[in-house]
Write a protein that holds these residues in place. Sequence first.
Motif, PDB file in Angstrom:
ATOM      1  N   LEU A  45       0.835  -1.206   0.000  1.00  0.00           N
ATOM      2  CA  LEU A  45       0.000   0.000   0.000  1.00  0.00           C
ATOM      3  C   LEU A  45       0.862   1.246   0.000  1.00  0.00           C
ATOM      4  O   LEU A  45       1.906   1.282   0.641  1.00  0.00           O
ATOM      5  CB  LEU A  45      -0.894   0.047   1.244  1.00  0.00           C
ATOM      6  N   THR A  46       0.378   2.273  -0.690  1.00  0.00           N
ATOM      7  CA  THR A  46       0.970   3.601  -0.576  1.00  0.00           C
ATOM      8  C   THR A  46       0.237   4.333   0.549  1.00  0.00           C
ATOM      9  O   THR A  46      -0.833   3.897   0.990  1.00  0.00           O
ATOM     10  CB  THR A  46       0.802   4.390  -1.884  1.00  0.00           C
ATOM     11  N   VAL A  47       0.779   5.450   0.991  1.00  0.00           N
ATOM     12  CA  VAL A  47       0.112   6.226   2.034  1.00  0.00           C
ATOM     13  C   VAL A  47      -1.268   6.703   1.569  1.00  0.00           C
ATOM     14  O   VAL A  47      -2.240   6.570   2.314  1.00  0.00           O
ATOM     15  CB  VAL A  47       1.001   7.390   2.535  1.00  0.00           C
ATOM     16  N   PRO A  48      -1.424   7.224   0.336  1.00  0.00           N
ATOM     17  CA  PRO A  48      -2.771   7.619  -0.094  1.00  0.00           C
ATOM     18  C   PRO A  48      -3.749   6.428  -0.163  1.00  0.00           C
ATOM     19  O   PRO A  48      -4.916   6.566   0.207  1.00  0.00           O
ATOM     20  CB  PRO A  48      -2.555   8.229  -1.483  1.00  0.00           C
ATOM     21  N   GLN A  49      -3.288   5.265  -0.603  1.00  0.00           N
ATOM     22  CA  GLN A  49      -4.156   4.087  -0.630  1.00  0.00           C
ATOM     23  C   GLN A  49      -4.589   3.697   0.778  1.00  0.00           C
ATOM     24  O   GLN A  49      -5.758   3.407   1.029  1.00  0.00           O
ATOM     25  CB  GLN A  49      -3.448   2.909  -1.302  1.00  0.00           C
ATOM     26  N   TYR A  50      -3.642   3.711   1.689  1.00  0.00           N
ATOM     27  CA  TYR A  50      -3.950   3.415   3.091  1.00  0.00           C
ATOM     28  C   TYR A  50      -4.968   4.406   3.638  1.00  0.00           C
ATOM     29  O   TYR A  50      -5.934   4.029   4.300  1.00  0.00           O
ATOM     30  CB  TYR A  50      -2.649   3.447   3.907  1.00  0.00           C
ATOM     31  N   VAL A  52      -7.228   6.131   2.031  1.00  0.00           N
ATOM     32  CA  VAL A  52      -8.548   5.866   1.456  1.00  0.00           C
ATOM     33  C   VAL A  52      -9.198   4.671   2.144  1.00  0.00           C
ATOM     34  O   VAL A  52     -10.368   4.721   2.537  1.00  0.00           O
ATOM     35  CB  VAL A  52      -8.446   5.635  -0.069  1.00  0.00           C
ATOM     36  N   LEU A  53      -8.447   3.598   2.294  1.00  0.00           N
ATOM     37  CA  LEU A  53      -9.005   2.407   2.945  1.00  0.00           C
ATOM     38  C   LEU A  53      -9.415   2.712   4.380  1.00  0.00           C
ATOM     39  O   LEU A  53     -10.465   2.252   4.845  1.00  0.00           O
ATOM     40  CB  LEU A  53      -8.009   1.253   2.899  1.00  0.00           C
ATOM     41  N   LEU A  54      -8.591   3.472   5.081  1.00  0.00           N
ATOM     42  CA  LEU A  54      -8.916   3.829   6.465  1.00  0.00           C
ATOM     43  C   LEU A  54     -10.206   4.655   6.520  1.00  0.00           C
ATOM     44  O   LEU A  54     -11.080   4.390   7.345  1.00  0.00           O
ATOM     45  CB  LEU A  54      -7.746   4.584   7.095  1.00  0.00           C
ATOM     46  N   LEU A  55     -10.327   5.644   5.631  1.00  0.00           N
ATOM     47  CA  LEU A  55     -11.550   6.449   5.575  1.00  0.00           C
ATOM     48  C   LEU A  55     -12.772   5.601   5.252  1.00  0.00           C
ATOM     49  O   LEU A  55     -13.818   5.723   5.898  1.00  0.00           O
ATOM     50  CB  LEU A  55     -11.416   7.556   4.530  1.00  0.00           C
ATOM     51  N   LEU A  56     -12.639   4.734   4.249  1.00  0.00           N
ATOM     52  CA  LEU A  56     -13.775   3.909   3.851  1.00  0.00           C
ATOM     53  C   LEU A  56     -14.137   2.873   4.909  1.00  0.00           C
ATOM     54  O   LEU A  56     -15.280   2.431   4.971  1.00  0.00           O
ATOM     55  CB  LEU A  56     -13.512   3.232   2.503  1.00  0.00           C
ATOM     56  N   SER A  57     -13.180   2.525   5.748  1.00  0.00           N
ATOM     57  CA  SER A  57     -13.470   1.550   6.805  1.00  0.00           C
ATOM     58  C   SER A  57     -14.368   2.147   7.889  1.00  0.00           C
ATOM     59  O   SER A  57     -15.026   1.418   8.614  1.00  0.00           O
ATOM     60  CB  SER A  57     -12.177   1.002   7.418  1.00  0.00           C
ATOM     61  N   GLN A  66     -15.032  13.502  -2.474  1.00  0.00           N
ATOM     62  CA  GLN A  66     -14.960  13.533  -1.009  1.00  0.00           C
ATOM     63  C   GLN A  66     -13.641  12.945  -0.520  1.00  0.00           C
ATOM     64  O   GLN A  66     -12.994  13.509   0.360  1.00  0.00           O
ATOM     65  CB  GLN A  66     -16.122  12.740  -0.400  1.00  0.00           C
ATOM     66  N   LEU A  67     -13.258  11.831  -1.098  1.00  0.00           N
ATOM     67  CA  LEU A  67     -12.006  11.181  -0.689  1.00  0.00           C
ATOM     68  C   LEU A  67     -10.800  12.061  -1.009  1.00  0.00           C
ATOM     69  O   LEU A  67      -9.878  12.160  -0.199  1.00  0.00           O
ATOM     70  CB  LEU A  67     -11.877   9.810  -1.360  1.00  0.00           C
ATOM     71  N   ALA A  68     -10.801  12.699  -2.159  1.00  0.00           N
ATOM     72  CA  ALA A  68      -9.684  13.579  -2.528  1.00  0.00           C
ATOM     73  C   ALA A  68      -9.542  14.714  -1.517  1.00  0.00           C
ATOM     74  O   ALA A  68      -8.431  15.031  -1.084  1.00  0.00           O
ATOM     75  CB  ALA A  68      -9.883  14.134  -3.939  1.00  0.00           C
ATOM     76  N   ARG A  69     -10.677  15.321  -1.139  1.00  0.00           N
ATOM     77  CA  ARG A  69     -10.625  16.409  -0.155  1.00  0.00           C
ATOM     78  C   ARG A  69     -10.100  15.899   1.183  1.00  0.00           C
ATOM     79  O   ARG A  69      -9.244  16.521   1.808  1.00  0.00           O
ATOM     80  CB  ARG A  69     -12.007  17.035   0.031  1.00  0.00           C
ATOM     81  N   VAL A  73      -5.420  15.238  -1.633  1.00  0.00           N
ATOM     82  CA  VAL A  73      -4.748  14.980  -2.907  1.00  0.00           C
ATOM     83  C   VAL A  73      -5.619  15.532  -4.024  1.00  0.00           C
ATOM     84  O   VAL A  73      -6.794  15.852  -3.814  1.00  0.00           O
ATOM     85  CB  VAL A  73      -4.486  13.468  -3.144  1.00  0.00           C
ATOM     86  N   THR A  74      -5.067  15.638  -5.210  1.00  0.00           N
ATOM     87  CA  THR A  74      -5.830  16.145  -6.345  1.00  0.00           C
ATOM     88  C   THR A  74      -6.841  15.093  -6.798  1.00  0.00           C
ATOM     89  O   THR A  74      -6.653  13.891  -6.554  1.00  0.00           O
ATOM     90  CB  THR A  74      -4.902  16.474  -7.527  1.00  0.00           C
ATOM     91  N   PRO A  75      -7.893  15.535  -7.466  1.00  0.00           N
ATOM     92  CA  PRO A  75      -8.844  14.568  -8.024  1.00  0.00           C
ATOM     93  C   PRO A  75      -8.173  13.573  -8.979  1.00  0.00           C
ATOM     94  O   PRO A  75      -8.543  12.399  -9.010  1.00  0.00           O
ATOM     95  CB  PRO A  75      -9.860  15.448  -8.765  1.00  0.00           C
ATOM     96  N   GLN A  76      -7.182  14.033  -9.731  1.00  0.00           N
ATOM     97  CA  GLN A  76      -6.477  13.154 -10.656  1.00  0.00           C
ATOM     98  C   GLN A  76      -5.721  12.060  -9.899  1.00  0.00           C
ATOM     99  O   GLN A  76      -5.746  10.890 -10.291  1.00  0.00           O
ATOM    100  CB  GLN A  76      -5.492  13.950 -11.536  1.00  0.00           C
TER     101      GLN A  76
END
Length: 156
Positions: A45-50, A52-57, A66-69, A73-76
Amino acid sequence: MERTPAEKSGSGHGSVGADRLGHTIKRAEQALIGRKSRALREFSLTVPQYAVLLLLSVSDGMSAAQLARECMVTPQTMATVLTNLERSGLIERNLSPLHQKVTVNSISDEGRALVARADEAALRVEAGLAAEFTEAELSALGDLLERAITRLNAME
């Protein structure tokens, strides 16, 4: 006579000196992210992937915007992160029942299990950092950083 920032840093070439507050904060952030990156490698996992998973958990069904904000990180960048997480089977992406043009992201059972293990590694990094400070220092550091955030957000 007052020295310029370049003179304070010991360089006459306009480099950013270590005594610049923003530079010090950025260096601390980069050191923390670097250490977390190394800790998360064993989970692929990268830090951004982690993040996202933490937020979604804890808040399942979030849009990419919402996740980008939340992950700052940027929307891209978020689009790439979500594509890779979906490809790995760690999240599922479905059209929102409320908005036809919005895709909501949900963590899969595999993603939930992985982030639980990865979070232990990330928390060990934070605990290692916290161990450097007394309880009073940690409290003061938190208060000072919150005050800095409040001030910066209030500036025009």
